[in-house]
Design a protein around this motif. Structure first.
Motif, PDB file in Angstrom:
ATOM      1  N   THR A  70     -40.799  14.516 -29.711  1.00 11.95           N
ATOM      2  CA  THR A  70     -40.792  13.525 -28.533  1.00 11.95           C
ATOM      3  C   THR A  70     -38.986  13.104 -28.185  1.00 11.95           C
ATOM      4  N   ILE A  71     -38.084  13.493 -27.385  1.00 12.41           N
ATOM      5  CA  ILE A  71     -36.678  12.721 -27.293  1.00 12.41           C
ATOM      6  C   ILE A  71     -36.763  11.817 -26.311  1.00 12.41           C
ATOM      7  N   VAL A 102     -37.857  11.598 -20.137  1.00 14.89           N
ATOM      8  CA  VAL A 102     -38.846  11.676 -21.774  1.00 14.89           C
ATOM      9  C   VAL A 102     -39.439  13.487 -22.289  1.00 14.89           C
ATOM     10  N   PHE A 103     -39.317  14.074 -23.403  1.00 16.62           N
ATOM     11  CA  PHE A 103     -38.947  15.170 -23.868  1.00 16.62           C
ATOM     12  C   PHE A 103     -39.924  15.000 -24.238  1.00 16.62           C
ATOM     13  N   THR A 104     -41.458  16.281 -24.241  1.00 15.10           N
ATOM     14  CA  THR A 104     -42.462  16.337 -25.936  1.00 15.10           C
ATOM     15  C   THR A 104     -42.691  17.781 -25.564  1.00 15.10           C
ATOM     16  N   GLY A 105     -42.532  18.063 -27.244  1.00 14.01           N
ATOM     17  CA  GLY A 105     -42.449  19.674 -26.509  1.00 14.01           C
ATOM     18  C   GLY A 105     -43.486  19.931 -28.143  1.00 14.01           C
ATOM     19  N   VAL A 106     -44.745  20.548 -27.651  1.00 15.09           N
ATOM     20  CA  VAL A 106     -45.259  21.327 -28.589  1.00 15.09           C
ATOM     21  C   VAL A 106     -45.192  22.866 -29.401  1.00 15.09           C
ATOM     22  N   ALA A 168     -47.644  11.925 -22.469  1.00 13.50           N
ATOM     23  CA  ALA A 168     -46.334  13.068 -22.568  1.00 13.50           C
ATOM     24  C   ALA A 168     -45.335  11.836 -23.246  1.00 13.50           C
ATOM     25  N   VAL A 169     -45.393  10.779 -22.633  1.00 15.70           N
ATOM     26  CA  VAL A 169     -44.568  10.155 -22.936  1.00 15.70           C
ATOM     27  C   VAL A 169     -45.084   8.758 -24.161  1.00 15.70           C
TER      28      VAL A 169
END
Length: 189
Positions: A70-71, A102-106, A168-169
């Motif tokens: 997460t960024i 807020v970006f969350t990658g999986v 996601a946050v």
């Protein structure tokens, strides 16, 4: 044969989200040093970091390894985890009264196959006083979190509005993750 789930993270937030979803999993944290290319768009940064984590963990063919990252960004600038209280203060002061992303990658790795996706959520903060920020920093909560706050904790008091996936946050877009795990054969509750 059942497909087992492995979480490539020590994140208590990701662990808790998976538990709340009723998933059974093993924790096998990634120990790699992450490499972030800040020239890439944030969506690619988080999916690359998640992939680095998931691919670094030992696995067998009956396992799916889940890596996530997460960024927080403002105007394209990535805000990392604060290194100290002064940096936490500057970050929270910078976010005060503004909308950030807020970006969350999986990344999900099964055998030689890797699939990735990301979630983008907009979060708007109220105007914060220096006293509010210092009191929050005093809790210790901002120190291990991207953007220096935890929306699932006391940082929630700063949030005026959210547009997107709350989970996601927190650290994992849970609904999308569960759907993707199902496609890979992971048993769901």
């Amino acid at each position: 044969m059942k497909t087992a789930l492995v979480l490539a993270s020590n994140s208590p937030r990701r662990r808790q989200l998976l538990q709340e979803a009723g998933l059974t999993f093993t924790i096998r944290p990634s120990t790699i040093e992450e490499h972030m290319d800040q020239k890439l768009p944030p969506s690619q940064v988080v999916t690359d970091l998640a992939t680095q984590k998931a691919e670094s963990v030992p696995k067998n063919d009956e396992e799916v390894v889940l890596g996530a990252d997460t960024i927080v960004t403002v105007d394209g600038k990535i805000l990392g985890k604060p290194s100290d209280e002064e940096e936490a203060f500057k970050t929270l002061r910078f976010l005060s009264g503004r909308t950030h992303e807020v970006f969350t990658g999986v990344a999900l790795v099964k055998g030689k196959e890797t699939s990735t996706f990301y979630s983008r959520t907009e979060v708007t903060f109220y105007e914060l006083t220096d006293e509010e920020i210092m009191r929050y920093i005093g809790t210790g909560e901002p120190m291990d979190k991207a953007g220096a706050y935890g929306i699932q904790g006391k940082g929630a008091l700063f949030v005026k509005e959210i547009s997107g996936d709350y989970y996601a946050v927190v650290g994992l877009p849970l609904s999308k993750t569960v759907r993707e795990l199902k496609k890979l054969g992971v048993s769901l509750p």
